[in-house]
Design a protein around this motif. Structure first.
Motif, PDB file in Angstrom:
ATOM      1  N   PHE A 194      10.041 -33.679  46.036  1.00 39.92           N
ATOM      2  CA  PHE A 194      10.312 -33.128  44.715  1.00 39.92           C
ATOM      3  C   PHE A 194       9.141 -33.401  43.770  1.00 39.92           C
ATOM      4  N   ARG A 195       8.612 -34.647  43.808  1.00 34.46           N
ATOM      5  CA  ARG A 195       7.466 -35.000  42.960  1.00 34.46           C
ATOM      6  C   ARG A 195       6.238 -34.171  43.321  1.00 34.46           C
ATOM      7  N   LEU A 196       6.035 -33.955  44.615  1.00 33.56           N
ATOM      8  CA  LEU A 196       4.889 -33.165  45.072  1.00 33.56           C
ATOM      9  C   LEU A 196       4.994 -31.721  44.581  1.00 33.56           C
ATOM     10  N   LEU A 197       6.183 -31.140  44.647  1.00 35.70           N
ATOM     11  CA  LEU A 197       6.374 -29.771  44.167  1.00 35.70           C
ATOM     12  C   LEU A 197       6.190 -29.679  42.654  1.00 35.70           C
ATOM     13  N   GLN A 198       6.654 -30.699  41.930  1.00 30.89           N
ATOM     14  CA  GLN A 198       6.459 -30.695  40.480  1.00 30.89           C
ATOM     15  C   GLN A 198       4.985 -30.804  40.129  1.00 30.89           C
ATOM     16  N   ARG A 199       4.257 -31.630  40.863  1.00 32.95           N
ATOM     17  CA  ARG A 199       2.816 -31.774  40.635  1.00 32.95           C
ATOM     18  C   ARG A 199       2.101 -30.442  40.881  1.00 32.95           C
ATOM     19  N   LEU A 200       2.483 -29.749  41.959  1.00 33.90           N
ATOM     20  CA  LEU A 200       1.891 -28.454  42.266  1.00 33.90           C
ATOM     21  C   LEU A 200       2.212 -27.444  41.162  1.00 33.90           C
ATOM     22  N   ALA A 201       3.451 -27.443  40.682  1.00 33.87           N
ATOM     23  CA  ALA A 201       3.847 -26.514  39.618  1.00 33.87           C
ATOM     24  C   ALA A 201       3.036 -26.764  38.348  1.00 33.87           C
ATOM     25  N   GLU A 202       2.782 -28.037  38.024  1.00 33.11           N
ATOM     26  CA  GLU A 202       1.977 -28.356  36.841  1.00 33.11           C
ATOM     27  C   GLU A 202       0.528 -27.933  37.030  1.00 33.11           C
ATOM     28  N   ASP A 203      -0.003 -28.099  38.254  1.00 34.77           N
ATOM     29  CA  ASP A 203      -1.401 -27.758  38.521  1.00 34.77           C
ATOM     30  C   ASP A 203      -1.668 -26.260  38.451  1.00 34.77           C
ATOM     31  N   ILE A 204      -0.672 -25.440  38.747  1.00 31.20           N
ATOM     32  CA  ILE A 204      -0.904 -23.991  38.787  1.00 31.20           C
ATOM     33  C   ILE A 204      -0.192 -23.249  37.660  1.00 31.20           C
ATOM     34  N   GLN A 205       0.235 -23.959  36.613  1.00 29.33           N
ATOM     35  CA  GLN A 205       1.054 -23.295  35.606  1.00 29.33           C
ATOM     36  C   GLN A 205       0.298 -22.245  34.796  1.00 29.33           C
ATOM     37  N   GLU A 206      -1.051 -22.263  34.760  1.00 32.45           N
ATOM     38  CA  GLU A 206      -1.761 -21.196  34.048  1.00 32.45           C
ATOM     39  C   GLU A 206      -1.798 -19.901  34.858  1.00 32.45           C
ATOM     40  N   LEU A 207      -1.571 -19.974  36.163  1.00 29.00           N
ATOM     41  CA  LEU A 207      -1.578 -18.780  37.007  1.00 29.00           C
ATOM     42  C   LEU A 207      -0.179 -18.249  37.305  1.00 29.00           C
ATOM     43  N   GLY A 208       0.829 -19.131  37.349  1.00 27.62           N
ATOM     44  CA  GLY A 208       2.169 -18.691  37.694  1.00 27.62           C
ATOM     45  C   GLY A 208       3.229 -19.612  37.141  1.00 27.62           C
ATOM     46  N   PHE A 209       4.465 -19.241  37.375  1.00 25.56           N
ATOM     47  CA  PHE A 209       5.598 -20.031  36.906  1.00 25.56           C
ATOM     48  C   PHE A 209       6.581 -20.223  38.052  1.00 25.56           C
ATOM     49  N   VAL A 210       7.402 -21.249  37.934  1.00 24.99           N
ATOM     50  CA  VAL A 210       8.392 -21.548  38.973  1.00 24.99           C
ATOM     51  C   VAL A 210       9.555 -20.578  38.816  1.00 24.99           C
ATOM     52  N   GLU A 211       9.696 -19.700  39.797  1.00 22.58           N
ATOM     53  CA  GLU A 211      10.772 -18.712  39.753  1.00 22.58           C
ATOM     54  C   GLU A 211      12.069 -19.308  40.286  1.00 22.58           C
ATOM     55  N   SER A 212      11.953 -20.120  41.318  1.00 18.04           N
ATOM     56  CA  SER A 212      13.112 -20.762  41.915  1.00 18.04           C
ATOM     57  C   SER A 212      12.797 -22.249  42.029  1.00 18.04           C
ATOM     58  N   SER A 213      13.553 -23.073  41.331  1.00 16.89           N
ATOM     59  CA  SER A 213      13.267 -24.510  41.306  1.00 16.89           C
ATOM     60  C   SER A 213      13.478 -25.135  42.682  1.00 16.89           C
ATOM     61  N   PRO A 214      12.884 -26.304  42.942  1.00 16.66           N
ATOM     62  CA  PRO A 214      12.980 -26.928  44.270  1.00 16.66           C
ATOM     63  C   PRO A 214      14.425 -27.175  44.704  1.00 16.66           C
ATOM     64  N   LYS A 215      14.716 -26.759  45.938  1.00 16.24           N
ATOM     65  CA  LYS A 215      16.061 -26.932  46.495  1.00 16.24           C
ATOM     66  C   LYS A 215      15.928 -27.489  47.904  1.00 16.24           C
ATOM     67  N   GLN A 216      16.799 -28.433  48.241  1.00 15.37           N
ATOM     68  CA  GLN A 216      16.815 -29.003  49.586  1.00 15.37           C
ATOM     69  C   GLN A 216      17.562 -28.030  50.497  1.00 15.37           C
ATOM     70  N   ASP A 217      16.937 -27.687  51.626  1.00 11.94           N
ATOM     71  CA  ASP A 217      17.538 -26.765  52.577  1.00 11.94           C
ATOM     72  C   ASP A 217      17.399 -27.364  53.967  1.00 11.94           C
ATOM     73  N   GLY A 218      18.349 -28.209  54.340  1.00 15.27           N
ATOM     74  CA  GLY A 218      18.265 -28.890  55.633  1.00 15.27           C
ATOM     75  C   GLY A 218      17.104 -29.873  55.642  1.00 15.27           C
ATOM     76  N   ARG A 219      16.155 -29.683  56.556  1.00 11.91           N
ATOM     77  CA  ARG A 219      14.988 -30.554  56.633  1.00 11.91           C
ATOM     78  C   ARG A 219      13.870 -30.136  55.684  1.00 11.91           C
TER      79      ARG A 219
END
Length: 192
Positions: free
Chosen positions: A134-159
């Protein structure tokens, strides 16, 4: 059953509500008189609303109507944009250099106007620590926020933990426009 409207002699009802070639209402007329009016005007009698009571028919040049409809459909297909979803897979214990490389790929996809599905794969004991992903995905979202936005927030799907990032609308349009301009042949100036 064909999707094309019935025309001229294929219309098998005793009377129709007739619309003239300019869109004016003629009224309810017997089918014989409607066919006669169509022949006099050198036009086709086309059934435009078969489910109405009585069915609505219009006097028009059917060949021209079909051609114009095909042209509109072709133009609509040309203007249609195809959404492509690229996928980037990461692991929770990713090295900083590997992270930068993957982030570069995500940025490139967003600049091209594509959506990116970022997947973090957990194995073994990593599954008991989803907060790392979750922290890694948030870090990635912050790093690329000038190019895109999070359309679907992080969700656990099995593994896996999945997040979808979409490009900003205006950024995608400008990159597409610049791609179209670069594919056109360059004009040669006179005198060179």
């Amino acid at each position: 059953m064909s999707s094309e409207p019935r025309i001229n002699d294929r219309i098998r009802v005793p009377e129709v509500r007739l619309v003239g070639p300019e869109g004016e209402q003629v009224g309810i007329v017997p089918i014989g008189k409607a066919l006669e009016l169509a022949a006099d005007a050198d036009l086709d009698l086309v059934e435009v609303a078969p489910m109405a009571r009585p069915p609505v028919c219009k006097l028009m040049d059917y060949g021209k109507f079909k051609y114009e409809t095909a042209q509109k459909e072709r133009e609509n297909r040309r203007n249609q944009t195809l959404t492509v979803i690229k996928e980037m897979k990461l692991r929770p214990k990713i090295d900083s250099h590997d992270y930068e490389t993957k982030k570069g790929h995500v940025e490139r996809f967003l600049k091209q106007g594509d959506k990116v599905k970022v997947t973090i794969m957990f194995r073994g004991r990593e599954q008991s620590r989803p907060e790392l992903g979750f922290r890694l995905l948030q870090r990635l979202a912050e790093d690329i926020q000038e190019l895109g936005f999070v359309e679907s927030s992080p969700k656990q799907d099995g593994r896996n933990m999945i997040m979808v990032v979409a490009p900003h609308r205006n950024a995608a349009k400008t990159t597409r426009a610049s791609r179209e301009v670069s594919t056109e042949p360059a004009a040669v100036a006179d005198g060179e």
